[in-house]
Write an enzyme that holds these catalytic residues in place. Structure first.
Site, PDB file in Angstrom:
ATOM      1  N   HIS A   1      -6.175 -11.501   6.593  1.00 53.52           N
ATOM      2  CA  HIS A   1      -6.179 -11.279   5.197  1.00 53.52           C
ATOM      3  C   HIS A   1      -5.820 -12.503   4.451  1.00 53.52           C
ATOM      4  O   HIS A   1      -5.175 -12.058   3.148  1.00 53.52           O
ATOM      5  CB  HIS A   1      -5.347  -9.667   4.788  1.00 53.52           C
ATOM      6  CG  HIS A   1      -6.025  -8.641   5.555  1.00 53.52           C
ATOM      7  ND1 HIS A   1      -5.396  -7.363   5.555  1.00 53.52           N
ATOM      8  CD2 HIS A   1      -7.359  -8.336   6.181  1.00 53.52           C
ATOM      9  CE1 HIS A   1      -6.088  -6.483   6.169  1.00 53.52           C
ATOM     10  NE2 HIS A   1      -7.461  -7.126   6.456  1.00 53.52           N
TER      11      HIS A   1
ATOM     12  N   GLN B   1      -2.324  -8.554   9.753  1.00 53.24           N
ATOM     13  CA  GLN B   1      -2.906  -8.095   8.532  1.00 53.24           C
ATOM     14  C   GLN B   1      -2.076  -8.601   7.323  1.00 53.24           C
ATOM     15  O   GLN B   1      -2.343  -8.324   6.148  1.00 53.24           O
ATOM     16  CB  GLN B   1      -2.679  -6.730   8.420  1.00 53.24           C
ATOM     17  CG  GLN B   1      -3.526  -6.089   9.380  1.00 53.24           C
ATOM     18  CD  GLN B   1      -3.661  -4.302   9.387  1.00 53.24           C
ATOM     19  OE1 GLN B   1      -2.688  -4.013  10.063  1.00 53.24           O
ATOM     20  NE2 GLN B   1      -4.520  -3.652   8.703  1.00 53.24           N
TER      21      GLN B   1
ATOM     22  N   ASP C   1      10.881   2.530  13.963  1.00 59.90           N
ATOM     23  CA  ASP C   1      11.032   1.102  13.310  1.00 59.90           C
ATOM     24  C   ASP C   1      10.639   0.047  14.278  1.00 59.90           C
ATOM     25  O   ASP C   1      11.290   0.150  15.439  1.00 59.90           O
ATOM     26  CB  ASP C   1      12.426   1.075  12.788  1.00 59.90           C
ATOM     27  CG  ASP C   1      12.349  -0.388  11.941  1.00 59.90           C
ATOM     28  OD1 ASP C   1      11.797  -1.209  12.306  1.00 59.90           O
ATOM     29  OD2 ASP C   1      13.213  -0.262  10.906  1.00 59.90           O
TER      30      ASP C   1
ATOM     31  N   ARG D   1       0.911  -1.188   0.021  1.00 57.61           N
ATOM     32  CA  ARG D   1       0.044  -0.014  -0.106  1.00 57.61           C
ATOM     33  C   ARG D   1       0.913   1.299   0.007  1.00 57.61           C
ATOM     34  O   ARG D   1       0.435   2.350  -0.167  1.00 57.61           O
ATOM     35  CB  ARG D   1      -1.125   0.047   1.283  1.00 57.61           C
ATOM     36  CG  ARG D   1      -1.822  -1.072   1.177  1.00 57.61           C
ATOM     37  CD  ARG D   1      -2.796  -0.979   2.543  1.00 57.61           C
ATOM     38  NE  ARG D   1      -3.303  -2.353   2.567  1.00 57.61           N
ATOM     39  CZ  ARG D   1      -4.537  -2.472   2.082  1.00 57.61           C
ATOM     40  NH1 ARG D   1      -5.225  -1.569   1.224  1.00 57.61           N
ATOM     41  NH2 ARG D   1      -5.258  -3.818   2.055  1.00 57.61           N
TER      42      ARG D   1
END
Ligand SMILES: [Zn+2]
Length: 247
Positions: free
Chosen positions: A116, A96, A233, A31
């Site tokens: 997902h 996800q 991170d 994405r």
């Protein structure tokens, strides 16, 4: 550090993970700004089911990423989550991510919800049988024909496509994990994709501590339910905190 003591004290932790957990394993964030959806049109589930051309396009897209998924290795964050499970405080991992890296790292299937779906299997859309992807990709690469199941059904990588509902069983397991959680930690997710991003909020709204660790803004930033927000991170923050908690 507050995170360390929460990790140490939790008995029924829920870990929620997104793309930022896998970038350290070389899995691109599809994405993101250089994501695949800037180049290709996603194939919707309804089109996959009714059009051979759409199936060819979907298999071609999946073939493009297959070698990277097949060869990806779990990183320090995946392994830290496994250590939490072995220490006894982890109730569930809801992800996800479709790369299968939690399972490959050693998270037990019974505690893992891949909301997902996963690239680690191919699934028949008729009989639901799952099989190893390798031979199907070889077949498609050679023939350019979308593979079919022995039952005649259409085979598709076991990821949730655009236009396809999440599996009810997965949503139910994720909801139950949120109901039971005494701590919820969201790792590497922008928390912008629903209904997945609703899962950590369910736990937080019961008054449980909610920790969000992500590089860059998330949709839950500023919500009263977020108890602790760590910017950076995940791979540089979370494994060290787990080590400190399990000492
Ligand atoms: Zn079948």
């Amino acid at each position: 550090m507050q995170l360390v003591s929460w990790l140490r004290d939790s008995k029924r932790m829920l870990i929620f993970t997104g793309a930022g957990v896998s970038t350290g394993s070389g899995i691109p964030d599809f994405r993101g700004p250089n994501g695949v959806w800037k180049r290709r049109q996603p194939v919707y589930y309804q089109d996959f089911m009714k059009s051979e051309a759409a199936r060819v396009e979907h298999w071609d897209y999946k073939l493009e990423g297959w070698a990277a998924f097949r060869d990806a290795k779990p990183n320090a964050t995946h392994l830290a989550i496994v250590r939490l499970e072995h220490a006894g405080g982890l109730n569930a991992v809801v992800t996800q991510n479709i790369d299968g890296l939690h399972l490959r790292a050693g998270t037990s299937a019974a505690r893992l919800v891949e909301l997902h779906g996963t690239n680690s299997f191919v699934e028949c859309q008729t009989c639901r049988e799952r099989s190893e992807p390798g031979p199907h990709f070889e077949f498609f690469a050679k023939t350019r024909q979308p593979p079919r199941c022995a039952c005649g059904g259409l085979l598709k990588p076991a990821t949730i496509s655009f236009g396809q509902n999440l599996r009810e069983e997965d949503l139910a397991r994720a909801t139950e994990a949120a109901r039971q959680a005494d701590l919820v930690v969201a790792l590497g997710s922008t928390l912008s994709v629903y209904p997945a991003a609703e899962v950590p909020l369910l736990a937080a709204r019961r008054g449980m501590p909610y920790v969000v660790i992500n590089q860059g803004a998330t949709e839950h930033d500023g919500l009263a339910e977020v108890s602790l927000r760590l910017e950076g991170d995940v791979g540089e923050i979370f494994p060290g905190a787990v080590d400190a908690a399990l000492q």
